[in-house]
Enzyme design. Structure first.
Site, PDB file in Angstrom:
ATOM      1  N   HIS A  86       0.774  -1.153  -0.099  1.00  0.00           N
ATOM      2  CA  HIS A  86       0.041  -0.025   0.007  1.00  0.00           C
ATOM      3  C   HIS A  86       0.947   1.154   0.079  1.00  0.00           C
ATOM      4  CE1 HIS A  86      -3.905   1.774   0.244  1.00  0.00           C
ATOM      5  NE2 HIS A  86      -3.553   2.545   1.089  1.00  0.00           N
TER       6      HIS A  86
ATOM      7  N   LYS B 224      -6.521  12.962  -8.419  1.00  0.00           N
ATOM      8  CA  LYS B 224      -6.060  11.537  -8.044  1.00  0.00           C
ATOM      9  C   LYS B 224      -7.292  11.096  -7.881  1.00  0.00           C
ATOM     10  CE  LYS B 224      -2.781   9.423  -5.118  1.00  0.00           C
ATOM     11  NZ  LYS B 224      -2.037   9.285  -4.024  1.00  0.00           N
TER      12      LYS B 224
ATOM     13  N   GLU C 161      -7.871   6.939  -5.948  1.00  0.00           N
ATOM     14  CA  GLU C 161      -7.291   6.152  -5.013  1.00  0.00           C
ATOM     15  C   GLU C 161      -8.298   5.201  -4.296  1.00  0.00           C
ATOM     16  OE1 GLU C 161      -5.580   7.536  -0.985  1.00  0.00           O
ATOM     17  OE2 GLU C 161      -3.764   7.026  -2.296  1.00  0.00           O
TER      18      GLU C 161
ATOM     19  N   HIS D 230     -10.116   2.365  -1.696  1.00  0.00           N
ATOM     20  CA  HIS D 230     -10.236   2.283  -0.237  1.00  0.00           C
ATOM     21  C   HIS D 230     -11.139   0.920  -0.018  1.00  0.00           C
ATOM     22  CE1 HIS D 230     -10.515   4.082   4.109  1.00  0.00           C
ATOM     23  NE2 HIS D 230      -8.981   3.855   3.490  1.00  0.00           N
TER      24      HIS D 230
ATOM     25  N   ARG E 218      -8.262  15.140   0.974  1.00  0.00           N
ATOM     26  CA  ARG E 218      -6.901  15.684   1.640  1.00  0.00           C
ATOM     27  C   ARG E 218      -5.760  15.572   0.804  1.00  0.00           C
ATOM     28  NH1 ARG E 218      -8.807  12.851   5.714  1.00  0.00           N
ATOM     29  NH2 ARG E 218      -7.232  10.945   5.563  1.00  0.00           N
TER      30      ARG E 218
ATOM     31  N   GLU F 165      -4.397   5.364  11.912  1.00  0.00           N
ATOM     32  CA  GLU F 165      -4.806   6.237  10.784  1.00  0.00           C
ATOM     33  C   GLU F 165      -6.019   7.033  10.959  1.00  0.00           C
ATOM     34  OE1 GLU F 165      -4.898   3.196   7.277  1.00  0.00           O
ATOM     35  OE2 GLU F 165      -2.973   2.885   7.849  1.00  0.00           O
TER      36      GLU F 165
END
Length: 736
Positions: free
Chosen positions: A50, A92, A94, A96, A117, A313
């Site tokens: 990751h 971007k 990403e 999850h 973020r 996290e």
């Protein structure tokens, strides 16, 4: 005392941290001693897939990342492209995936928080979001629960934060039963002279913690995201983070205000591996050491260990290197927004990552080897076995084409996604021009600017499994086509590569060839990859997902008033096909969904033809010849025409060319094709332009009546088409 650092480092503990025996031996050689428990956790987090991309980095380096509009390519929080007038787009995509399967609402919500973020960390205000979602079979007992949780989580976070969702995908396949995919995309707009990076510079500068307090949520999240699932899913629930979009909104405003102050040297959001990753990445990129004092970290739970603080996290947190002379003004900004501002360390010149807690040094590691010099593997791979071509004549022809079309429109993967996108705020900020439900979402750059941005995300996983190379190309070209149908010029893309276990040479071969296909397509189309994400180990009990390399792209329109949509056609418009007539049924949804045939190669991608046809379509849109445009993909010509009829609430009457068998012409998924609704007065001019440019063009028919009428072999009313198209998703979600 840090009792956690007295824990014995055993082979079992090393394995629990996802480290192979050779990796642990490398750690021993690197630091010359046994690591502490906290150090073991840090190595585990920074060296997993990751964070390190250790299995894919070799192949990611082959992607085209430069272009005339590219300001920042991969390697930062997000990619940056120039759109002129002193402005840029930061974007971007990403994943999850694992957290969203374990805890769908919070997993999806914090996925949105993390990608937001990534974008505003670089100085951009988020202006658009998309999501690409893959779920298991609709018949699987968990699927409806997962759909409800994920969609609610995305909407709950993005709506409260205040970013419009302008597009996305939702698909179902039994291969995602044990591993759903949640790929989130965000784009923001920034000034080209005010972009902020994560590379630390200067020795002795304060390292500042910003945002929400640190808790125990998400400890081990990065490790969990780099592992296969088994039957003990519920045990992993504590590794899923919990988000608060209202704190995130305050963090956005505070960061942008701080950026106006020019107080920031470097800034990094705390995402995967939390404080560890953000500190290590900033230091390693700047060839500096970082020293942290965990006693200064704001925590929301008592007696947190160094291990927990370093690997938490918890959401809505940032790390920053600050100009020391501006720390009082910076602190005042964060205090105003009700956020924590704490100086927790400093930059050093010794290339060491040092961490103290309760007066004890708990971490002392080489920062470069943790960060940008983590191990990289050249894993063995085998070339995918390809399926032979399936000729249209070999595929059974269903006599009742109307029934076929209605069945496709009312299926899990071809029906309307209205149930999903109506839970998202698509209009917030007031700049949305084209909402979800078409080929691409479109927003104005600002309310006093003629320019607009177009966004799309695409992949066809069944193509990628049948031929990862052609499937990788097709993901790029479909995204590129969808942007082109609005009239926008495609500028750049981001990728989200979702695959199974890379230690399996067959899976690694899928990844290698998909990247090769993506690279070639992006190179030919001048569509560079400027950011991205790799999600591996998407397997449960050895069952891998379909290879799913999602591509999301951004395009630019110089004048938003020239935007066209899928549903803009008017009565008496001519319906024109750009590209060849349908002939390819291999891997088509007609073959798979209607005939249950999983055979044949996917359609071949002719990149030069894609480029030529896309440029032509954009040209005729800019000339004002076209009222509506739609690319042809899943379901071929018939489904594309039906979607245009439904969106416009106007009928179409066409004749087939009879150059191919009727079922192939109707449902073939040949690529590089578009349907245009051409204004009556512009038809001759468009045909002349096509002839000059050697563009394959077929006049199919006209916009007329109240039904889709194809050569009298298919005649369905607008109401019948719409009813079938709109009913599947609500019925599925409301089943008791």
């Amino acid at each position: 005392m840090n009792s956690c650092n007295n824990i014995a480092i055993t082979p079992e503990l090393i394995a629990q941290h996802g480290l192979k025996s050779d990796e642990y031996q490398h750690i021993l050689t690197l630091i010359g001693r046994e690591p502490t428990f906290t150090e073991l956790g840090i190595f585990s987090a920074m060296w997993n897939e990751h964070c390190s991309y250790k299995s894919s980095k070799k192949w990611l380096k082959t992607l085209p990342i430069k272009g005339k509009c590219v300001i920042q390519g991969p390697g930062e929080n997000a990619g940056v492209i120039d759109i002129g007038k002193g402005q840029c787009v930061v974007f971007k995509m990403e994943s999850h995936n694992h957290p969203s399967y374990i805890e769908p609402y919070q997993g999806a919500a914090t996925g949105m928080g993390g990608i937001l973020r990534d974008v505003f960390t670089m100085g951009a205000r988020p202006v658009a979001a998309m999501n690409a979602l893959r779920f298991g079979s609709p018949n699987h007992p968990r699927t409806r629960h997962l759909v409800a949780g994920v969609v609610s989580g995305i909407g709950g976070y993005s709506n409260a934060f205040g970013v419009p969702t302008v597009g996305g995908e939702v698909n179902f396949d039994e291969r995602y039963n044990g591993n759903i995919l949640v790929n989130a995309f965000v784009a923001g707009i920034a000034k080209t002279d005010s972009i902020f990076y994560s590379k630390a510079q200067g020795v002795g500068l304060p390292v500042v913690y910003l945002g929400a307090k640190t808790g125990r949520d998400g400890v081990g999240g990065a490790m969990m995201a780099s592992a296969e699932f088994n039957d003990s899913i519920d045990e992993k629930r504590p590794t899923v983070q919990v988000g608060d979009p209202f704190i995130e909104k305050c963090l956005l405003e505070a960061c942008l205000e701080l950026m106006e102050l020019k107080a920031i040297v470097a800034i990094q959001d705390m995402g995967a591996a939390g404080l560890t990753s953000s500190a290590v990445e900033m230091g390693a990129k700047g060839n500096l050491g970082i020293q942290l004092n965990l006693d200064k970290v704001p925590t929301r739970e008592e007696n947190m260990t160094a291990y927990e603080i370093m690997l938490s996290e918890s959401q809505e947190r940032m790390l920053m290197v600050l100009k020391p002379e501006l720390k009082k003004r910076a602190a005042a900004i964060f205090q105003k927004w009700g956020l924590h501002f704490s100086i927790i360390g400093k930059t050093t010149d010794d290339l060491r990552f040092r961490v103290t807690h309760q007066g004890e040094e708990v971490v002392n590691l080489p920062i470069k080897e943790l960060g940008d010099e983590a191990p990289v593997y050249d894993r063995p791979w085998i070339e995918p076995t390809l399926k032979p071509t399936l000729k249209a004549e070999e595929v059974k022809k269903i006599e009742n084409f109307a029934d076929v079309l209605l069945k496709l429109l009312n299926s899990a993967n071809q029906s309307s996604r209205r149930w999903v996108y109506e839970q998202y705020d698509t209009l917030i900020q007031g700049n949305t021009l084209v909402r979800p439900g078409g080929d691409a979402g479109v927003i104005r750059v600002s309310n006093n600017d003629k320019r607009a941005l177009a966004f799309s995300c695409d992949v066809t996983p069944r193509y990628c499994e049948a031929d990862p190379y052609e499937g990788g190309k097709q993901a790029v070209v479909e995204c590129w086509r969808n942007i082109s149908t609005t009239g926008a010029t495609p500028l750049a893309a981001t990728d989200n590569l979702n695959f199974g276990n890379p230690e399996n040479p067959k899976i690694m071969g899928q990844l290698v060839f998909a990247i090769k296909g993506i690279s070639e397509a992006c190179r030919v189309l001048d569509f560079p990859i400027v950011s991205g994400n790799v999600s591996l180990y998407n397997e449960t009990n050895g069952e891998a997902i379909l290879p799913t390399p999602t591509i999301a792209g951004v395009g630019l329109l110089d004048n938003w008033s020239k935007t066209v949509t899928i549903g803009g056609m008017q009565n008496k418009d001519s319906i024109v096909l750009i590209g060849p007539c349908g002939s390819h049924l291999g891997q088509s949804i007609y073959a798979r969904n209607i005939l249950n045939i999983d055979a044949g190669a996917p359609p071949h991608i002719d990149l030069q033809l894609e480029k030529k046809h896309g440029q032509f379509v954009r040209d005729v849109i800019h000339r004002g010849f076209v009222n509506a445009a739609h690319d042809i993909s899943d379901g071929g010509l018939a489904l594309a025409l039906a979607e245009m009829v439904i969106k416009a609430s106007k009928g179409i009457r066409i004749k087939l060319s009879n150059k191919s068998p009727q079922h192939a012409e109707l449902f073939g998924e040949d690529q590089a094709r578009y349907i245009l609704a051409v204004k009556p007065h512009a038809l001759n001019s468009l045909k002349e332009l096509a002839q000059v440019n050697e563009i394959s063009l077929t006049e199919l028919g006209t916009v007329e009546g109240n039904s889709l009428n194809i050569d009298s072999i298919l005649n369905l009313s607008i109401d019948k088409l719409t009813q079938n198209y709109e009913s599947w998703f609500p019925q599925f979600m409301n089943e008791e």
